[in-house]
Design an enzyme around this catalytic site. Structure first.
Site, short mmCIF file in Angstrom:
data_model
loop_
_atom_site.label_atom_id
_atom_site.label_comp_id
_atom_site.label_asym_id
_atom_site.label_seq_id
_atom_site.Cartn_x
_atom_site.Cartn_y
_atom_site.Cartn_z
CG ASP A 1 -8.49 -0.34 6.14
OD1 ASP A 1 -8.84 -1.13 7.02
OD2 ASP A 1 -8.11 0.81 6.37
CG ASP B 1 -2.49 1.17 1.51
OD1 ASP B 1 -3.60 0.64 1.75
OD2 ASP B 1 -1.77 1.66 2.39
N1 GLY Z 1 -6.67 2.54 4.93
C1 GLY Z 1 -6.64 3.49 5.92
C2 GLY Z 1 -7.90 4.18 6.23
O1 GLY Z 1 -8.99 3.90 5.84
O2 GLY Z 1 -7.74 5.11 6.99
#
Ligand code: GLY
Length: 405
Positions: free
Chosen positions: A179, A119
């Site tokens: 994601d 992330d």
């Molecule tokens: N990356 C986690 C979400 O979109 O909840």
């Protein structure tokens, strides 16, 4: 020479003039809407800043009792609050927003050395990335480059992807979630800034592998792919936050759209733009995509009309569609008008909070993780970030269109 019949000119001219007039009136209304949204955001974030004082933690959502939920820098959402402050600074140009953005950006510095997460882009590019873009602060540049170096330590060339999670090791050997496309923007930036093509090659390879493996033939996405690190083959195609392994989680689909548009912007490879158009069409033409274009949290959940909407998926989708419209010629118009419609609906009282309410977040009704029963029908900071970004993109598009007249 053929002569245009006079009668045709007589009728065609007023129709043409009327169409032009209504186009420019729609444009003016849309601009005013975004200006109102930014005025509201300034009110809400002023209150939020008063409440936060010198907090080292950044807002994420609300607790079940409606109180503000703060998170430390290691949380994947920690960059969105400073990101919102930077976007307001971009809109207003006012020093006070820059100072506030700098303060909450600073809370994240240590994350540049956190190699336990994919992330990095969400955290660092929304905060330091916007900060560097808007101020040119060299210290931010160094922090971003270190962050990018740390992120590529999670790339496995055999798989061709950056590893997403380290948790749930009993379930997945090498999980890659859709994601993760969003984190590539940091790497494309790092390649341009440093001249080191390793960043570019990792990002492009990740996008290519994802395009090959993470889409069904109808361009819907699987949320989680589990790879075999010895062979690079896909072992499982799962979901974690969607309804079922074979369903389409709405926010995941929005991340995919946003991600592939960004990869096209950075690489200019037509196949990535084609992919983005297919993903957009899957969403916009889906039988379960509602009239107001704010998606249900999953496209395939049973009894969908009783299910919750996810305003965060709508905000990401809206911002992505604005950008998509700028990369296309005539078809771009349809994607822009879809984005306009989403923006208008998110700006209505159904989704936009009242001043002083909603723990000072902007949007209501986001869904974080339905299967885990967390953040259900809540404000969530990333919904606000992409909502503000969508408003800025809209204003830039309208300004360009005005300039061309
Ligand atoms: N990356 C986690 C979400 O979109 O909840």
């Amino acid at each position: 020479m053929m002569r245009t019949p006079r009668l045709l000119i007589l009728f065609a001219f007023p129709i043409f003039a009327l169409a032009l007039f209504s186009l420019s009136r729609n444009r003016a209304d849309g601009v005013q809407l975004s200006q109102r949204n930014f005025a509201f955001a300034q009110k809400q974030l002023t209150l939020a800043l008063e409440r936060l004082g010198d907090s080292q933690n950044n807002p994420r959502s609300t607790n079940n009792d409606g109180t503000l939920q703060l998170v430390p820098s290691k949380d994947w959402t920690s960059g969105f609050f400073p990101g919102c402050l930077w976007l307001i600074y971009e809109y207003t140009g006012e020093e006070k927003w820059k100072i506030a953005a700098q303060k909450f950006t600073r809370n994240l510095e240590q994350e540049k050395l956190n190699g336990t997460t994919h992330d990095m882009g969400f955290k660092m590019f929304c905060s330091f990335g916007n900060g560097y873009r808007l101020t040119g602060d060299r210290e931010y540049r160094e922090i971003l480059l270190e962050s990018a170096k740390m992120l590529i330590t999670r790339f496995n060339p055999k798989v061709g992807c950056i590893r997403s999670w380290d948790h749930h090791q009993h379930l997945w050997q090498y999980p890659v979630i859709i994601d993760n496309m969003m984190n590539l923007e940091l790497l494309f930036w790092a390649a341009k800034e440093s001249g080191d093509l390793t960043f570019y090659n990792v990002a492009r390879q990740h996008a290519e592998t994802t395009m090959k493996n993470q889409f069904r033939p109808d361009y819907s996405t699987w949320h989680v792919l589990n790879y075999d690190t010895a062979t690079g083959q896909v072992l499982d195609r799962h979901t974690h936050q969607g309804y079922a392994h074979e369903s389409t989680w709405a926010r995941g689909q929005a991340w995919a759209l946003y991600g592939f548009i960004m990869v096209y912007r950075e690489t200019r490879e037509q196949r990535f733009l084609n992919q983005a158009v297919h993903i957009a069409n899957f969403i916009l033409n889906h039988k379960n995509f509602p009239e107001d274009m704010v998606p249900y949290w999953d496209f395939d959940v049973p009894n969908i009309y009783n299910e919750l909407r996810d305003a965060s998926a709508a905000a990401i989708l809206c911002s992505a569609l604005y950008e998509l419209s700028t990369h296309l010629d005539r078809e771009g118009v349809n994607y822009k008008s879809a984005a306009d419609k989403i923006l208008a609906n998110l700006s209505s009282e159904k989704y936009l909070a009242k001043p002083g309410k909603n723990a000072n977040f902007l949007l209501m009704h986001a869904v974080g993780n339905k299967p885990a029963n967390t953040e259900i029908d809540m404000p969530i900071i990333y919904a606000d970030y992409y909502f503000l970004e969508a408003n800025l993109r809209k204003l830039k598009i309208e300004k360009m269109a005005d300039g061309m007249k």
